[in-house]
Design an enzyme around this catalytic site. Structure first.
Site, PDB file in Angstrom:
ATOM      1  N   LYS A 239     -74.638 -21.846 -33.172  1.00  0.00           N
ATOM      2  CA  LYS A 239     -73.362 -21.631 -32.466  1.00  0.00           C
ATOM      3  C   LYS A 239     -72.226 -21.421 -33.466  1.00  0.00           C
ATOM      4  O   LYS A 239     -71.427 -20.506 -33.312  1.00  0.00           O
ATOM      5  CB  LYS A 239     -73.032 -22.827 -31.562  1.00  0.00           C
ATOM      6  CG  LYS A 239     -74.051 -23.105 -30.479  1.00  0.00           C
ATOM      7  CD  LYS A 239     -73.573 -24.180 -29.509  1.00  0.00           C
ATOM      8  CE  LYS A 239     -73.370 -25.541 -30.130  1.00  0.00           C
ATOM      9  NZ  LYS A 239     -74.591 -26.215 -30.601  1.00  0.00           N
TER      10      LYS A 239
ATOM     11  N   ARG B 217     -70.178 -29.964 -22.942  1.00  0.00           N
ATOM     12  CA  ARG B 217     -71.494 -30.506 -23.250  1.00  0.00           C
ATOM     13  C   ARG B 217     -72.029 -31.363 -22.109  1.00  0.00           C
ATOM     14  O   ARG B 217     -73.130 -31.900 -22.218  1.00  0.00           O
ATOM     15  CB  ARG B 217     -71.392 -31.381 -24.498  1.00  0.00           C
ATOM     16  CG  ARG B 217     -71.993 -30.732 -25.751  1.00  0.00           C
ATOM     17  CD  ARG B 217     -71.635 -31.619 -26.922  1.00  0.00           C
ATOM     18  NE  ARG B 217     -72.505 -31.540 -28.032  1.00  0.00           N
ATOM     19  CZ  ARG B 217     -72.171 -30.966 -29.196  1.00  0.00           C
ATOM     20  NH1 ARG B 217     -71.033 -30.338 -29.328  1.00  0.00           N
ATOM     21  NH2 ARG B 217     -72.986 -31.029 -30.213  1.00  0.00           N
TER      22      ARG B 217
ATOM     23  N   ARG C   7     -79.386 -28.273 -43.600  1.00  0.00           N
ATOM     24  CA  ARG C   7     -78.068 -27.655 -43.460  1.00  0.00           C
ATOM     25  C   ARG C   7     -77.089 -28.341 -44.414  1.00  0.00           C
ATOM     26  O   ARG C   7     -77.143 -29.553 -44.607  1.00  0.00           O
ATOM     27  CB  ARG C   7     -77.566 -27.825 -42.011  1.00  0.00           C
ATOM     28  CG  ARG C   7     -76.149 -27.329 -41.798  1.00  0.00           C
ATOM     29  CD  ARG C   7     -75.881 -27.008 -40.370  1.00  0.00           C
ATOM     30  NE  ARG C   7     -75.578 -28.194 -39.555  1.00  0.00           N
ATOM     31  CZ  ARG C   7     -75.224 -28.124 -38.267  1.00  0.00           C
ATOM     32  NH1 ARG C   7     -75.150 -26.963 -37.653  1.00  0.00           N
ATOM     33  NH2 ARG C   7     -74.972 -29.232 -37.603  1.00  0.00           N
TER      34      ARG C   7
ATOM     35  N   ARG D 281     -74.139 -33.528 -43.613  1.00  0.00           N
ATOM     36  CA  ARG D 281     -73.567 -34.388 -42.572  1.00  0.00           C
ATOM     37  C   ARG D 281     -74.505 -35.562 -42.274  1.00  0.00           C
ATOM     38  O   ARG D 281     -75.710 -35.373 -42.152  1.00  0.00           O
ATOM     39  CB  ARG D 281     -73.376 -33.577 -41.275  1.00  0.00           C
ATOM     40  CG  ARG D 281     -72.114 -32.749 -41.251  1.00  0.00           C
ATOM     41  CD  ARG D 281     -72.082 -31.786 -40.098  1.00  0.00           C
ATOM     42  NE  ARG D 281     -72.388 -32.356 -38.793  1.00  0.00           N
ATOM     43  CZ  ARG D 281     -72.387 -31.659 -37.652  1.00  0.00           C
ATOM     44  NH1 ARG D 281     -72.074 -30.373 -37.675  1.00  0.00           N
ATOM     45  NH2 ARG D 281     -72.672 -32.232 -36.512  1.00  0.00           N
TER      46      ARG D 281
ATOM     47  N   ARG E 263     -79.777 -36.666 -31.300  1.00  0.00           N
ATOM     48  CA  ARG E 263     -78.893 -35.586 -30.822  1.00  0.00           C
ATOM     49  C   ARG E 263     -79.664 -34.611 -29.933  1.00  0.00           C
ATOM     50  O   ARG E 263     -79.130 -34.110 -28.944  1.00  0.00           O
ATOM     51  CB  ARG E 263     -78.260 -34.841 -32.010  1.00  0.00           C
ATOM     52  CG  ARG E 263     -77.166 -35.666 -32.682  1.00  0.00           C
ATOM     53  CD  ARG E 263     -76.797 -35.090 -34.028  1.00  0.00           C
ATOM     54  NE  ARG E 263     -76.050 -33.846 -33.930  1.00  0.00           N
ATOM     55  CZ  ARG E 263     -75.970 -32.951 -34.907  1.00  0.00           C
ATOM     56  NH1 ARG E 263     -76.622 -33.143 -36.042  1.00  0.00           N
ATOM     57  NH2 ARG E 263     -75.252 -31.871 -34.753  1.00  0.00           N
TER      58      ARG E 263
HETATM   59  P1  AMP Z   1     -71.337 -30.739 -33.305  1.00  0.00           P
HETATM   60  O1  AMP Z   1     -70.733 -30.463 -34.624  1.00  0.00           O
HETATM   61  O2  AMP Z   1     -70.926 -29.743 -32.255  1.00  0.00           O
HETATM   62  O3  AMP Z   1     -72.844 -30.882 -33.392  1.00  0.00           O
HETATM   63  O4  AMP Z   1     -70.756 -32.153 -32.813  1.00  0.00           O
HETATM   64  C1  AMP Z   1     -70.931 -33.327 -33.590  1.00  0.00           C
HETATM   65  C2  AMP Z   1     -70.740 -34.548 -32.724  1.00  0.00           C
HETATM   66  O5  AMP Z   1     -69.419 -34.546 -32.163  1.00  0.00           O
HETATM   67  C3  AMP Z   1     -71.667 -34.660 -31.522  1.00  0.00           C
HETATM   68  O6  AMP Z   1     -72.932 -35.204 -31.860  1.00  0.00           O
HETATM   69  C4  AMP Z   1     -70.843 -35.589 -30.608  1.00  0.00           C
HETATM   70  O7  AMP Z   1     -70.900 -36.928 -31.053  1.00  0.00           O
HETATM   71  C5  AMP Z   1     -69.434 -35.094 -30.843  1.00  0.00           C
HETATM   72  N1  AMP Z   1     -69.080 -34.002 -29.879  1.00  0.00           N
HETATM   73  C6  AMP Z   1     -68.843 -32.695 -30.167  1.00  0.00           C
HETATM   74  N2  AMP Z   1     -68.532 -32.009 -29.072  1.00  0.00           N
HETATM   75  C7  AMP Z   1     -68.585 -32.883 -28.034  1.00  0.00           C
HETATM   76  C8  AMP Z   1     -68.383 -32.778 -26.637  1.00  0.00           C
HETATM   77  N3  AMP Z   1     -68.066 -31.603 -26.041  1.00  0.00           N
HETATM   78  N4  AMP Z   1     -68.538 -33.894 -25.878  1.00  0.00           N
HETATM   79  C9  AMP Z   1     -68.832 -35.075 -26.447  1.00  0.00           C
HETATM   80  N5  AMP Z   1     -69.054 -35.251 -27.758  1.00  0.00           N
HETATM   81  C10 AMP Z   1     -68.928 -34.171 -28.565  1.00  0.00           C
END
Ligand code: AMP
Length: 208
Positions: free
Chosen positions: A15, A88, A122, A155, A166
């Protein structure tokens, strides 16, 4: 040309990478909840303090926090927007639908085995949020971001134990959105495997 786009797909499906390419070529405002939350954690803001524990375990940050944050950010755009990592949950999607019509929900489909390899290898830039892969998408200089010269990092939530969680969270909370947007007639699914450029060709077709 689609003007409001939601990027769906599990963590590691591309994404961020595809979203960034679309943004560069077509001038979308890309709003990534993950990038915003990580910045808030780094800066020690109230939002960061609230979000950190959830993020560290791979859980979702509570809906009310995320919905409030995104409402403001979306309101500040001119409508040509690309949402990466939001919504999400169905509750987030309903809140978004009250604010704007989604033209396209682009779902990047990648299997779990491939996602695990991608995420554990990554590397991310803490400054400009660019992402690399130690094998498939290496930076020109080891450990350094091509775009801004910062030192790359792995990360914490891209480490194996958290990735499994996740992916489980994705299946339970986010996968229902595939059906949600399919019913609204805005879903396009693309196989997110192959080279970044091959995938991008298909992404562009969906967007135009
Ligand atoms: P990402 O970088 O998009 O994988 O997001 C990293 C982390 O941020 C996720 O594992 C969640 O803990 C939090 N997060 C990101 N976007 C959302 C969302 N729309 N709703 C809830 N938690 C989020």
């Amino acid at each position: 040309m689609k003007s409001t786009i939601v990027l769906l797909g599990p963590p590691g499906s591309g994404k961020g990478t595809q979203g960034e390419k679309l943004t560069e070529e077509f001038g979308y405002v890309r709003l990534s909840t993950g990038d915003m939350l990580r910045e808030a954690v780094r800066n020690g803001t109230d939002l960061g303090k609230k979000a950190k524990e959830y993020m560290d375990s791979g859980a979702l940050v509570p809906n009310d926090i995320i919905i409030g944050l995104m409402k403001e950010k979306i309101a500040a755009t001119d409508g040509k927007v690309l949402l990466d990592g939001f919504p999400r949950t169905v509750e987030q999607a309903d809140a978004l639908a009250e604010q704007l019509d989604v033209d396209l929900a682009l779902n990047l489909d990648v299997d779990d085995e491939e996602l695990m390899v991608r995420l554990t290898k990554r590397r991310s830039c803490p400054k400009c949020n660019a992402v690399y892969h130690l094998v498939y998408n290496k930076p020109a200089k080891d450990g350094i971001c091509d775009k801004c010269g910062s030192e790359l990092y792995h990360r914490d939530d891209d480490k194996e134990e958290t990735v499994s969680n996740r992916l489980a969270v994705y299946r339970k909370n986010t996968m229902p959105l595939i059906d949600y947007y399919s019913k609204k007639g805005t879903l396009v699914t693309i196989k997110g495997v192959g080279s970044i450029d091959e995938i991008y060709e298909q992404v562009k077709k969906a967007v135009q």
